[in-house]
Scaffold this motif. Structure first.
Motif, PDB file in Angstrom:
ATOM      1  N   ARG A 102      32.291  20.862 -22.057  1.00 42.01           N
ATOM      2  CA  ARG A 102      33.424  19.753 -21.960  1.00 42.01           C
ATOM      3  C   ARG A 102      33.616  18.508 -22.575  1.00 42.01           C
ATOM      4  O   ARG A 102      34.351  18.338 -22.698  1.00 42.01           O
ATOM      5  N   ARG A 103      32.329  18.664 -23.155  1.00 46.02           N
ATOM      6  CA  ARG A 103      31.838  17.413 -24.257  1.00 46.02           C
ATOM      7  C   ARG A 103      31.964  17.898 -25.810  1.00 46.02           C
ATOM      8  O   ARG A 103      31.646  17.044 -26.339  1.00 46.02           O
ATOM      9  N   PHE A 120      30.230  26.805 -15.954  1.00 48.57           N
ATOM     10  CA  PHE A 120      29.967  27.318 -14.545  1.00 48.57           C
ATOM     11  C   PHE A 120      31.081  27.930 -14.488  1.00 48.57           C
ATOM     12  O   PHE A 120      31.701  27.363 -12.734  1.00 48.57           O
ATOM     13  N   SER A 203      24.242  28.416 -12.691  1.00 53.13           N
ATOM     14  CA  SER A 203      23.869  29.085 -12.292  1.00 53.13           C
ATOM     15  C   SER A 203      24.202  29.385 -10.383  1.00 53.13           C
ATOM     16  O   SER A 203      23.724  28.655  -9.680  1.00 53.13           O
ATOM     17  N   LEU A 204      25.013  30.378 -10.354  1.00 56.44           N
ATOM     18  CA  LEU A 204      25.582  29.189  -8.304  1.00 56.44           C
ATOM     19  C   LEU A 204      25.785  31.262  -7.877  1.00 56.44           C
ATOM     20  O   LEU A 204      26.642  31.452  -9.352  1.00 56.44           O
ATOM     21  N   ARG A 209      26.330  33.306 -11.393  1.00 57.99           N
ATOM     22  CA  ARG A 209      24.116  33.894 -11.098  1.00 57.99           C
ATOM     23  C   ARG A 209      24.414  35.358 -11.197  1.00 57.99           C
ATOM     24  O   ARG A 209      23.939  36.377 -10.401  1.00 57.99           O
TER      25      ARG A 209
ATOM     26  N   ARG B 106      27.057  10.374 -14.099  1.00 57.58           N
ATOM     27  CA  ARG B 106      27.041  10.438 -15.938  1.00 57.58           C
ATOM     28  C   ARG B 106      26.794   8.657 -16.796  1.00 57.58           C
ATOM     29  O   ARG B 106      27.050   8.406 -15.033  1.00 57.58           O
ATOM     30  N   LYS B 125      32.873  18.101 -10.368  1.00 57.13           N
ATOM     31  CA  LYS B 125      31.540  19.060 -10.851  1.00 57.13           C
ATOM     32  C   LYS B 125      29.756  18.322 -10.177  1.00 57.13           C
ATOM     33  O   LYS B 125      29.478  17.781 -11.183  1.00 57.13           O
ATOM     34  N   VAL B 127      26.453  19.404  -8.999  1.00 60.59           N
ATOM     35  CA  VAL B 127      25.227  19.944  -9.391  1.00 60.59           C
ATOM     36  C   VAL B 127      24.021  19.743  -8.981  1.00 60.59           C
ATOM     37  O   VAL B 127      23.390  18.526  -8.766  1.00 60.59           O
ATOM     38  N   PRO B 152      28.744  22.931  -4.666  1.00 61.14           N
ATOM     39  CA  PRO B 152      28.006  22.939  -6.239  1.00 61.14           C
ATOM     40  C   PRO B 152      29.148  24.056  -6.955  1.00 61.14           C
ATOM     41  O   PRO B 152      29.540  24.633  -6.872  1.00 61.14           O
ATOM     42  N   VAL B 153      28.858  23.410  -8.695  1.00 62.24           N
ATOM     43  CA  VAL B 153      29.438  24.503  -9.525  1.00 62.24           C
ATOM     44  C   VAL B 153      28.061  24.922 -10.295  1.00 62.24           C
ATOM     45  O   VAL B 153      28.339  26.177 -10.711  1.00 62.24           O
ATOM     46  N   SER B 154      27.128  24.510 -10.146  1.00 65.27           N
ATOM     47  CA  SER B 154      25.453  25.754 -10.286  1.00 65.27           C
ATOM     48  C   SER B 154      24.567  24.701  -9.098  1.00 65.27           C
ATOM     49  O   SER B 154      24.407  23.930  -9.104  1.00 65.27           O
ATOM     50  N   LEU B 155      23.448  26.310  -8.875  1.00 59.91           N
ATOM     51  CA  LEU B 155      22.186  26.127  -7.926  1.00 59.91           C
ATOM     52  C   LEU B 155      21.340  25.804  -9.295  1.00 59.91           C
ATOM     53  O   LEU B 155      20.918  26.737  -9.566  1.00 59.91           O
ATOM     54  N   GLU B 156      20.854  25.160  -9.440  1.00 57.65           N
ATOM     55  CA  GLU B 156      19.878  24.971 -10.864  1.00 57.65           C
ATOM     56  C   GLU B 156      18.538  25.455 -10.558  1.00 57.65           C
ATOM     57  O   GLU B 156      17.979  24.986  -9.339  1.00 57.65           O
ATOM     58  N   LYS B 165      22.614  18.509 -16.393  1.00 55.07           N
ATOM     59  CA  LYS B 165      22.975  18.807 -16.731  1.00 55.07           C
ATOM     60  C   LYS B 165      24.704  17.809 -17.057  1.00 55.07           C
ATOM     61  O   LYS B 165      25.427  17.471 -17.133  1.00 55.07           O
ATOM     62  N   ALA B 167      23.572  14.816 -17.678  1.00 56.40           N
ATOM     63  CA  ALA B 167      22.716  14.014 -18.772  1.00 56.40           C
ATOM     64  C   ALA B 167      24.237  14.015 -19.724  1.00 56.40           C
ATOM     65  O   ALA B 167      24.607  13.318 -20.316  1.00 56.40           O
ATOM     66  N   ALA B 168      24.155  15.573 -19.435  1.00 56.76           N
ATOM     67  CA  ALA B 168      24.946  16.409 -20.709  1.00 56.76           C
ATOM     68  C   ALA B 168      26.329  15.463 -20.936  1.00 56.76           C
ATOM     69  O   ALA B 168      26.979  16.799 -21.864  1.00 56.76           O
ATOM     70  N   GLY B 169      26.580  15.242 -19.492  1.00 57.65           N
ATOM     71  CA  GLY B 169      28.239  15.785 -19.175  1.00 57.65           C
ATOM     72  C   GLY B 169      28.926  16.880 -18.941  1.00 57.65           C
ATOM     73  O   GLY B 169      30.177  16.540 -18.290  1.00 57.65           O
ATOM     74  N   GLU B 170      28.333  17.624 -19.046  1.00 59.39           N
ATOM     75  CA  GLU B 170      28.901  19.242 -18.068  1.00 59.39           C
ATOM     76  C   GLU B 170      29.522  18.721 -17.107  1.00 59.39           C
ATOM     77  O   GLU B 170      30.180  18.952 -16.537  1.00 59.39           O
ATOM     78  N   ALA B 171      28.198  18.153 -16.242  1.00 61.44           N
ATOM     79  CA  ALA B 171      28.350  18.081 -14.381  1.00 61.44           C
ATOM     80  C   ALA B 171      28.549  16.460 -14.420  1.00 61.44           C
ATOM     81  O   ALA B 171      28.498  15.604 -15.048  1.00 61.44           O
ATOM     82  N   ASP B 172      29.524  16.559 -13.285  1.00 64.33           N
ATOM     83  CA  ASP B 172      29.979  14.686 -12.921  1.00 64.33           C
ATOM     84  C   ASP B 172      28.480  14.293 -12.020  1.00 64.33           C
ATOM     85  O   ASP B 172      28.379  12.955 -12.567  1.00 64.33           O
TER      86      ASP B 172
END
Lengths: 254, 237
Positions: A102-103, A120, A203-204, A209, B106, B125, B127, B152-156, B165, B167-172
């Motif tokens: 995204r960034r 995602f 991983s959803l 997933r 973020r 987003k 996570v 959620p968009v992901s279940l880590e 995710k 901290a990297a800005g991929e998720a809100d």
């Protein structure tokens, strides 16, 4: 020598045997019928075929350029595009984030387009898989093109066949076996992709997933389910090898 | 951007390779610990003959269960540890720390997230950790208590991946332990909906260096451990 060879075989075969020992054969069908397993299977099939499609559509032209067009830096380019074969996939995932995240360098600019941002999403999974899988197709197809007797193409040309027609009716059928072998390897690699996928696409269940991630997640909570899914991947890998047997395993035998 | 990538790369490598202190002298023990303990344990282990391996608690259980040659195990929930204790794989566990959950956002909170209810917002987003690991199960409890439904968009697969995710800005946003994020990137969860996660530690029965393993646990429960843990924001029992 035979001792070392035996050790080598043991190293490679024992883990697979160990996997088979752990398989809950009596409940295998039930394990594979759970909605989580079905979701992972479906997603893996869809994504790996998508990745294969990307690999064929983009990889065959690349193989053709590498095999047929002489230009400075061709060897370097070949090395670069085969790098994902040896690169740790998680590094590929980090790289994908840096560009398509995204960034990321491109991701930040493409963010408003439909289908973006890629992390995602299912298209993110396809991209991660295509990244690691395409080199297998390119390498095999390029090898096929290099071995091809170009006189067939020249003959077609003298008979008036235009380049695209010539490629479709002469070149493609002749490199068919190489293309199929490359496609099979490429698809199997996409199916097994884990590191780049989980790093880039997350991983959803039902969305990103895929089988390998589901196996890893299941290993922590439901080992039987993880082993059942592992058997599926093992079976697929064996099938790919059997399909390619005539091409590689058969060569060099007595 | 480049810094983000470098940080992400470093974090990924650190988790993947399991960092360890490098002192050659004396017996070296291996400690398996929940991912959330990474920084506190690395502080505590600096200069000691300890090798750490950090992962989600369920994976630690799987590793000890499979006979990994380790000396000490520390998980992020009593359930995971109980499974090991019931299987006779570890000595009596002892609680050494506690933690609460928080919302990771973020840097600078650009989405202006105020609380759990905001996590249900469309287009955000979020996570979470997978319910297979303690952080994911706690997050689910917290959301249920607050009556918030999150998609959620992901279940880590471990809590550090959630923090990364975001901290990297991929998720809100994500739900992590308070110790996983800096204060500037956290939005507090009120005590009424929050949970207290307790961290048990135990010596692994199969340890080949029982004395060194017990010495590590004593150090963790004693002053050095308390200092390292509270410096990283853990609550102490």
């Amino acid at each position: 020598m035979p001792l070392a060879a035996t050790a080598a075989v043991a190293l490679m075969v024992l883990p697979l045997a160990g996997l088979l020992v752990r398989v809950p054969w009596s409940t295998l069908a039930t394990e594979l019928a759970t909605s989580e397993a079905q979701e992972a299977l479906r997603l893996s099939v869809v994504c790996s075929l998508g990745a294969l499609a990307v690999a064929v559509v983009l990889g065959v032209p690349l193989a053709w350029v590498l095999a047929r067009v002489a230009f400075p830096g061709r060897s370097l380019l070949r090395a670069l595009v085969t790098l994902p074969m040896v690169l740790p996939p998680v590094v590929g995932g980090v790289g994908l984030l840096a560009i398509f995240g995204r960034r990321g360098l491109l991701g930040a600019r493409l963010g408003s387009l439909p289908g973006f941002p890629l992390p995602f999403t299912i298209q993110g999974v396809v991209l991660a898989q295509a990244f690691v899988a395409m080199p297998f197709l390119v390498v095999a197809t390029e090898a096929g093109l290099r071995q091809l007797d170009r006189r067939y193409e020249d003959a077609a040309a003298t008979l008036g066949a235009r380049p695209w027609h010539r490629f479709r009716t002469v070149t493609l059928p002749l490199i068919g076996p190489s293309l199929v072998a490359g496609a099979a390897l490429s698809w199997a690699r996409a199916l097994g992709e884990f590191g780049a996928t989980i790093t880039f696409a997350g991983s959803l269940p039902g969305r990103t997933r895929t089988l390998p991630t589901a196996i890893y997640a299941g290993l922590q909570s439901r080992p039987e389910a993880a082993v059942a899914l592992s058997v599926v991947l093992l079976a697929v890998s064996l099938t790919v090898l059997v399909v390619l047997r005539g091409r590689w395993l058969g060569a060099g035998g007595p | 951007m480049r810094r983000t990538v470098a940080a992400l790369l470093a974090a990924t490598l650190a988790t993947a390779c399991s960092a360890g202190a490098s002192t050659p002298s004396g017996p070296r023990i291996t400690v398996l610990a929940a991912a959330s303990l990474t920084e506190a344990f690395e502080d505590l282990g600096r200069g000691a003959a300890v090798t750490f391996s950090f992962a989600g608690s369920q994976q630690l259980v799987a590793q000890v269960g499979a006979g990994a040659p380790v000396d000490v195990v520390a998980t992020a929930d009593p359930d995971a540890m109980d499974r090991l204790a019931r299987a006779g794989l570890v000595n009596t566990p002892r609680t050494f720390a506690a933690n609460r959950l928080t919302i990771a956002v973020r840097s600078g909170n650009p989405e202006r997230i105020q609380g759990l209810a905001d996590l249900a917002r469309d287009g955000l987003k979020v996570v979470l950790a997978d319910p297979a690991v303690p952080a994911g199960r706690y997050a689910r409890q917290v959301l249920e208590r607050a009556g918030v439904r999150v998609r959620p968009v992901s279940l880590e697969l471990d809590v550090k991946a959630v923090a990364r995710k975001v901290a990297a800005g991929e998720a809100d946003a994500g739900i992590v332990y308070t110790t996983d994020v800096a204060a500037g990137s956290a939005v507090a969860i009120p005590d009424a909906s929050n949970v207290v996660a307790t961290f048990p530690v135990a010596v692994v029965r199969a340890s080949t260096d029982r004395a060194a393993a017990e010495a590590f646990v004593d150090r963790l429960l004693g002053q050095p451990g308390r200092a390292a843990l509270s410096a990283r924001g853990f609550l102490l029992p």
